[in-house]
Write a protein that holds these residues in place. Structure first.
Motif, PDB file in Angstrom:
ATOM      1  N   PRO A 154       0.803  -1.232   0.000  1.00 56.24           N
ATOM      2  CA  PRO A 154       0.000   0.000   0.000  1.00 56.24           C
ATOM      3  C   PRO A 154       0.835   1.281   0.000  1.00 56.24           C
ATOM      4  O   PRO A 154       0.436   2.268  -0.606  1.00 56.24           O
ATOM      5  CB  PRO A 154      -0.835  -0.129   1.278  1.00 56.24           C
ATOM      6  CG  PRO A 154      -0.959  -1.598   1.491  1.00 56.24           C
ATOM      7  CD  PRO A 154       0.357  -2.166   1.035  1.00 56.24           C
ATOM      8  N   GLU A 155       2.008   1.256   0.633  1.00 55.30           N
ATOM      9  CA  GLU A 155       2.844   2.462   0.695  1.00 55.30           C
ATOM     10  C   GLU A 155       3.407   2.855  -0.672  1.00 55.30           C
ATOM     11  O   GLU A 155       3.901   3.976  -0.848  1.00 55.30           O
ATOM     12  CB  GLU A 155       3.974   2.307   1.715  1.00 55.30           C
ATOM     13  CG  GLU A 155       4.937   1.189   1.441  1.00 55.30           C
ATOM     14  CD  GLU A 155       4.512  -0.189   1.962  1.00 55.30           C
ATOM     15  OE1 GLU A 155       5.356  -1.102   1.890  1.00 55.30           O
ATOM     16  OE2 GLU A 155       3.364  -0.359   2.424  1.00 55.30           O
ATOM     17  N   SER A 163      -3.863   4.482  -1.116  1.00 59.41           N
ATOM     18  CA  SER A 163      -3.062   3.627  -0.242  1.00 59.41           C
ATOM     19  C   SER A 163      -3.942   2.970   0.828  1.00 59.41           C
ATOM     20  O   SER A 163      -3.836   1.760   1.080  1.00 59.41           O
ATOM     21  CB  SER A 163      -1.954   4.458   0.408  1.00 59.41           C
ATOM     22  OG  SER A 163      -1.205   3.679   1.297  1.00 59.41           O
TER      23      SER A 163
END
Length: 177
Positions: A154-155, A163
């Motif tokens: 997600p980052e 995200s």
């Protein structure tokens, strides 16, 4: 917190008066003509398109967050439903035609554009396309890729709401796999 969007508007858009002042946290009122302007969020969409346990991701070609990962999507135009906007943005960015669009959830976001912070309400959809459809990067998508869901981070997605949505999607995917 960045500047509130209402701080940029010093004059009434109806009569041009400088007596355009804060009415409450989300509006300004004109002391001359009485017009009230509300700063409501802009509607935006993003698609989760899954094929063989891979998610279609976009590499952003423009700011904000140029070069980071994203999901296909964008702003809903006036007189469009969220689903119509989702289908249009999908076609513009990938050349894909949606065969099914199902609403999942929404997340508020701050989107910096032209030196101004725009409040958005990002609506996330599970979108189906034809099994043999081949996506092509277009519009503001620099490139497209099918990424294994198990290898998503997600980052790596540059916009905060995206995200957060990818994190939620991964958690739900693992719970349903």
């Amino acid at each position: 917190m960045k500047e509130h969007p209402l701080e940029r508007f010093g004059y009434c858009p109806v009569c041009g008066s400088s007596r355009f002042s804060v009415n409450n946290v989300k509006s300004k009122r004109c002391g001359s003509c009485g017009f009230v302007y509300y700063a409501n969020p802009s509607s935006a969409t993003a698609a989760f398109i899954v094929r063989d346990e891979h998610l279609l991701v976009v590499r952003r070609g423009k700011e904000p967050a140029r070069g980071t990962l994203d999901l296909p999507g964008g702003f809903v135009d006036m007189d469009e439903t969220a689903e119509e906007g989702m289908a249009r943005e999908l076609m513009e960015e990938t050349g894909l035609t949606a065969t099914r669009i199902a609403y999942l959830f929404s997340i508020p976001n701050l989107y910096e554009y032209s030196g101004m912070v725009i409040h958005t309400l990002d609506m996330f959809f599970r979108v189906s396309v034809a099994d043999d459809a081949v996506p092509h990067a277009a519009d503001d998508a620099a490139e497209l890729a099918w990424m294994p869901i198990g290898q998503l981070h997600p980052e790596d997605f540059g916009l905060l709401s995206i995200s957060q949505a990818v994190r939620r999607f991964i958690c739900e995917w693992r719970g349903n796999s």
